[in-house]
Design a protein around this motif. Structure first.
Motif, PDB file in Angstrom:
ATOM      1  N   ARG A   1     -12.911 -28.919 -32.230  1.00 47.48           N
ATOM      2  CA  ARG A   1     -12.152 -30.170 -32.182  1.00 47.48           C
ATOM      3  C   ARG A   1     -11.841 -30.637 -30.610  1.00 47.48           C
ATOM      4  O   ARG A   1     -11.871 -29.973 -29.580  1.00 47.48           O
ATOM      5  CB  ARG A   1     -10.697 -29.530 -32.714  1.00 47.48           C
ATOM      6  CG  ARG A   1     -10.893 -29.318 -34.190  1.00 47.48           C
ATOM      7  CD  ARG A   1      -9.489 -28.798 -34.668  1.00 47.48           C
ATOM      8  NE  ARG A   1      -9.729 -28.035 -35.857  1.00 47.48           N
ATOM      9  CZ  ARG A   1      -8.968 -27.051 -36.281  1.00 47.48           C
ATOM     10  NH1 ARG A   1      -8.149 -26.623 -35.835  1.00 47.48           N
ATOM     11  NH2 ARG A   1      -9.154 -26.771 -37.701  1.00 47.48           N
ATOM     12  N   LEU A   2     -11.763 -31.873 -30.676  1.00 48.33           N
ATOM     13  CA  LEU A   2     -11.356 -32.518 -29.536  1.00 48.33           C
ATOM     14  C   LEU A   2      -9.851 -32.481 -29.293  1.00 48.33           C
ATOM     15  O   LEU A   2      -8.964 -33.503 -29.770  1.00 48.33           O
ATOM     16  CB  LEU A   2     -11.907 -33.879 -29.189  1.00 48.33           C
ATOM     17  CG  LEU A   2     -13.543 -33.929 -28.884  1.00 48.33           C
ATOM     18  CD1 LEU A   2     -14.059 -35.254 -28.796  1.00 48.33           C
ATOM     19  CD2 LEU A   2     -13.939 -33.117 -27.769  1.00 48.33           C
ATOM     20  N   SER A   3      -9.187 -31.605 -28.550  1.00 49.70           N
ATOM     21  CA  SER A   3      -7.537 -31.580 -28.366  1.00 49.70           C
ATOM     22  C   SER A   3      -7.322 -32.308 -27.157  1.00 49.70           C
ATOM     23  O   SER A   3      -7.891 -32.353 -26.013  1.00 49.70           O
ATOM     24  CB  SER A   3      -7.329 -29.940 -28.241  1.00 49.70           C
ATOM     25  OG  SER A   3      -5.860 -29.960 -27.993  1.00 49.70           O
TER      26      SER A   3
ATOM     27  N   TYR B   1      -3.252 -35.777 -33.289  1.00 44.24           N
ATOM     28  CA  TYR B   1      -4.004 -34.640 -33.289  1.00 44.24           C
ATOM     29  C   TYR B   1      -3.236 -33.733 -34.157  1.00 44.24           C
ATOM     30  O   TYR B   1      -3.826 -33.090 -35.098  1.00 44.24           O
ATOM     31  CB  TYR B   1      -4.105 -33.891 -31.828  1.00 44.24           C
ATOM     32  CG  TYR B   1      -4.926 -32.580 -31.989  1.00 44.24           C
ATOM     33  CD1 TYR B   1      -6.259 -32.837 -31.852  1.00 44.24           C
ATOM     34  CD2 TYR B   1      -4.378 -31.312 -32.136  1.00 44.24           C
ATOM     35  CE1 TYR B   1      -6.981 -31.468 -31.875  1.00 44.24           C
ATOM     36  CE2 TYR B   1      -5.008 -30.228 -32.114  1.00 44.24           C
ATOM     37  CZ  TYR B   1      -6.512 -30.467 -31.970  1.00 44.24           C
ATOM     38  OH  TYR B   1      -7.183 -29.067 -32.111  1.00 44.24           O
TER      39      TYR B   1
ATOM     40  N   GLU C   1      -8.648 -34.447 -22.602  1.00 48.62           N
ATOM     41  CA  GLU C   1      -9.737 -34.103 -23.862  1.00 48.62           C
ATOM     42  C   GLU C   1     -10.505 -32.946 -23.569  1.00 48.62           C
ATOM     43  O   GLU C   1     -11.128 -32.594 -22.484  1.00 48.62           O
ATOM     44  CB  GLU C   1     -10.739 -35.227 -23.947  1.00 48.62           C
ATOM     45  CG  GLU C   1     -11.535 -35.281 -25.159  1.00 48.62           C
ATOM     46  CD  GLU C   1     -12.346 -36.419 -25.548  1.00 48.62           C
ATOM     47  OE1 GLU C   1     -11.896 -37.627 -26.184  1.00 48.62           O
ATOM     48  OE2 GLU C   1     -13.618 -36.500 -25.064  1.00 48.62           O
TER      49      GLU C   1
ATOM     50  N   LYS D   1     -12.454 -29.584 -25.598  1.00 45.41           N
ATOM     51  CA  LYS D   1     -13.150 -29.051 -26.609  1.00 45.41           C
ATOM     52  C   LYS D   1     -12.551 -27.579 -27.221  1.00 45.41           C
ATOM     53  O   LYS D   1     -12.712 -26.768 -26.222  1.00 45.41           O
ATOM     54  CB  LYS D   1     -14.656 -29.086 -26.745  1.00 45.41           C
ATOM     55  CG  LYS D   1     -15.389 -28.606 -27.959  1.00 45.41           C
ATOM     56  CD  LYS D   1     -16.803 -28.948 -27.543  1.00 45.41           C
ATOM     57  CE  LYS D   1     -17.390 -28.904 -28.958  1.00 45.41           C
ATOM     58  NZ  LYS D   1     -18.927 -29.085 -28.766  1.00 45.41           N
ATOM     59  N   THR D   2     -11.954 -27.368 -28.291  1.00 45.02           N
ATOM     60  CA  THR D   2     -11.672 -26.164 -28.800  1.00 45.02           C
ATOM     61  C   THR D   2     -12.525 -25.165 -29.317  1.00 45.02           C
ATOM     62  O   THR D   2     -13.850 -25.730 -29.592  1.00 45.02           O
ATOM     63  CB  THR D   2     -10.389 -26.194 -29.707  1.00 45.02           C
ATOM     64  OG1 THR D   2     -11.030 -26.636 -30.921  1.00 45.02           O
ATOM     65  CG2 THR D   2      -9.466 -27.111 -29.413  1.00 45.02           C
TER      66      THR D   2
END
Length: 234
Positions: free
Chosen positions: A39-41, A227, A32, A34-35
């Protein structure tokens, strides 16, 4: 946003080989993350982890093979600071090994006020310039490179990246940050007029994960697909 749920499996052998190399090298990781867009990629590609000579050399070979296969014509290579600097140098070396010797340059984040001065290092920027970078998240780095290249009197012509995330870019508005219905790569192609070639795309990563039977890779596949369904672009 559901995108290409029934898209045929990738038959791009170079892309799948690159994805496997990136996973095995620990450069492409799952979890997990954060971009920049908040967003949580479920995956993260960190080209900074191509951190020894063997990995960097193999990475450069992937770039060179994709660039040559794309048919791109260009006069020199530019690496934007900071990750683009070793990438541009390594790709220039690999292309020269293959008989395509091109000059290259890169920029500093801070202009130098002594010695040769300025923010540009290497060959003079001229002709059609190929920008080499790792990924393209919002097109910001590409716009900065384009401005530098134009200011030097050269032509920003194309961009080569390792991975196209194929997801919606974001735009800052008075009301905050919002998603837009196109990716950074689509923006650079459509709005900035540059050609873009990527070694691999998110669809190739999904195909790679689909080929892995059982274990935690199946869980990663489902999360990456979810996603893409939410943030992906065609």
């Amino acid at each position: 946003m559901v995108v290409e749920a029934n898209k045929p499996a990738s038959d791009d052998a170079l892309a799948l080989e690159f994805v496997q190399f990136s996973v095995e090298s620990g450069v492409l990781r799952f979890g997990e993350f954060k971009t920049k867009a908040g967003r949580l990629s479920p995956y993260f590609f960190n080209a900074g982890l191509f951190d020894d000579g063997a990995k960097l050399g193999r990475l450069a070979a992937f770039y060179a093979r994709r660039i040559q296969a794309s048919g791109l014509e260009f006069d020199m290579i530019f690496g934007p600071a900071y990750k683009g600097i070793p990438l541009a140098a390594a790709v220039a070396i690999e292309l020269a090994r293959l008989g395509v010797n091109k000059p290259f340059a890169y920029n500093r984040k801070e202009a130098k006020d002594h010695g040769e001065g300025g923010s540009l290092v290497g060959a003079p920027l001229q002709g059609r310039v190929l920008i080499v970078d790792d990924v393209m998240s919002a097109g910001t780095a590409a716009r900065e490179s384009i401005a530098l290249i134009k200011a030097a009197g050269a032509i920003p012509h194309a961009v080569a990246i390792a991975l196209d995330r194929q997801e919606m870019a974001t735009e800052v508005t008075p009301d905050g940050v919002r998603d837009v219905p196109y990716s950074a790569v689509q923006y650079v192609r459509g709005q900035l007029g540059l050609q873009v070639c990527a070694i691999a795309q998110l669809s190739d990563l999904l195909h790679y994960l689909q080929q892995q039977v059982g274990g935690e890779m199946a869980e990663h596949r489902d999360r990456v697909q979810a996603y893409r369904d939410r943030y992906g672009v065609a």
